[in-house]
Design an enzyme around this catalytic site. Sequence first.
Site, mmCIF file in Angstrom:
data_model
loop_
_atom_site.group_PDB
_atom_site.id
_atom_site.type_symbol
_atom_site.label_atom_id
_atom_site.label_comp_id
_atom_site.label_asym_id
_atom_site.label_seq_id
_atom_site.Cartn_x
_atom_site.Cartn_y
_atom_site.Cartn_z
ATOM 1 N N SER A 179 -47.245 -20.459 -22.771
ATOM 2 C CA SER A 179 -46.442 -20.925 -23.905
ATOM 3 C C SER A 179 -45.831 -22.305 -23.612
ATOM 4 C CB SER A 179 -45.384 -19.865 -24.245
ATOM 5 O OG SER A 179 -44.831 -20.084 -25.520
ATOM 6 N N ASP A 231 -52.364 -16.034 -33.407
ATOM 7 C CA ASP A 231 -51.062 -16.314 -32.789
ATOM 8 C C ASP A 231 -50.044 -16.598 -33.893
ATOM 9 O OD1 ASP A 231 -48.816 -17.545 -31.516
ATOM 10 O OD2 ASP A 231 -50.082 -18.299 -29.906
ATOM 11 N N HIS A 252 -49.436 -14.002 -29.463
ATOM 12 C CA HIS A 252 -48.846 -15.022 -28.594
ATOM 13 C C HIS A 252 -48.559 -14.409 -27.228
ATOM 14 C CE1 HIS A 252 -46.855 -18.851 -27.838
ATOM 15 N NE2 HIS A 252 -45.928 -18.164 -27.178
#
Length: 351
Positions: free
Chosen positions: A172, A296, A325
Amino acid sequence: MTVDLLDWKRTSAYTLAMKQITTPENLAEPFKPRLPWLTGDLQTVRNLLVGRPADLSAWPCRRVELDLDDGTGDHLLGSFHPATPASGPLAVLIHGLTGSQDSHYLRATAGFLLTQGFAVLRLNLRGAGPGRALARQQYHAGRSADIDGALRAFQALEPKAFETGLFLVGFSLGANVLLKFLAEEGSEWSVTAAATVSAPIDLRAGQQRLMKPRNRVYHYWLLRNMKRELLSSPGGLDGHRLQVLESVRDIYDFDDRIVAPANGFDGALDYYTRCSAVVFLPSIKTPTLLVQAVDDPWIPVESYRCVDWQAYPNLRLLQADGGGHVGFHAAKALVPWHDQKISAFFKQLRG
């Protein structure tokens, strides 16, 4: 009993799953979601709802404090697991926004790579997690110099750990930081290979996606955690900054009024423009795998589709239809799909 309910400490099942080494030929095998986590949102929140942190107690671990030597007096905190056998290469893992060395996904990746013979450093970004008390300043999506500083400090402590290869994995926000670092310093460090999972390569697009009505729960949760991180700063906040923080109502406002002025950016848009990894992709010389899900909920797929990946021979995009995600909870597997693919990619390049 489904694999979701298995205790990670049951070594017979866990070790068997960990030893399912993915071969290079299987790198592009499609992702198939595990029941009942069939949507991108369910994949994203699965660990929060039912996940158990991977048990790493079978591997020796020691705390390391890394002096950034940048004049701030700040240190980064990490947890280092030496390789077994001792000649294994080093993998450094970098967490995402409001995460830490103990995030579920980071511990899962650490456990898997340890079974593959890697030494693992679980690194907390500046001011994150258990390292909060060691830093007055705070990480952000473009603070790539901190990775360089951490590696220099760790190399001074553990020079032998770098002798058989350096592999880097970012998740991320930490993945965006990593890609920027690879463009700037990857060649200097002779990074063997790198991988990212759910990297928000266009920060502005990601911010806009998170602030959509359908993501209001995610947005509220992230903003609350971002504020908590800042409030836990050593020595607290001065009156003005505390007043500003209390008036912040969304992530854009946080970036514009907190992150940008604290780090020399001319507002949030300048921060996004100067730090988005998409700007740095052409300069990356390190073999790098980017794992991303079409579904996502935080990162728009257009951020990846607008890139001409064929123009960047050092980069390989592995885009799955599902996975959410930093989810990728696959059918018939305890090991997250992204970890299987990262292991396969690294295996090709270990030599």
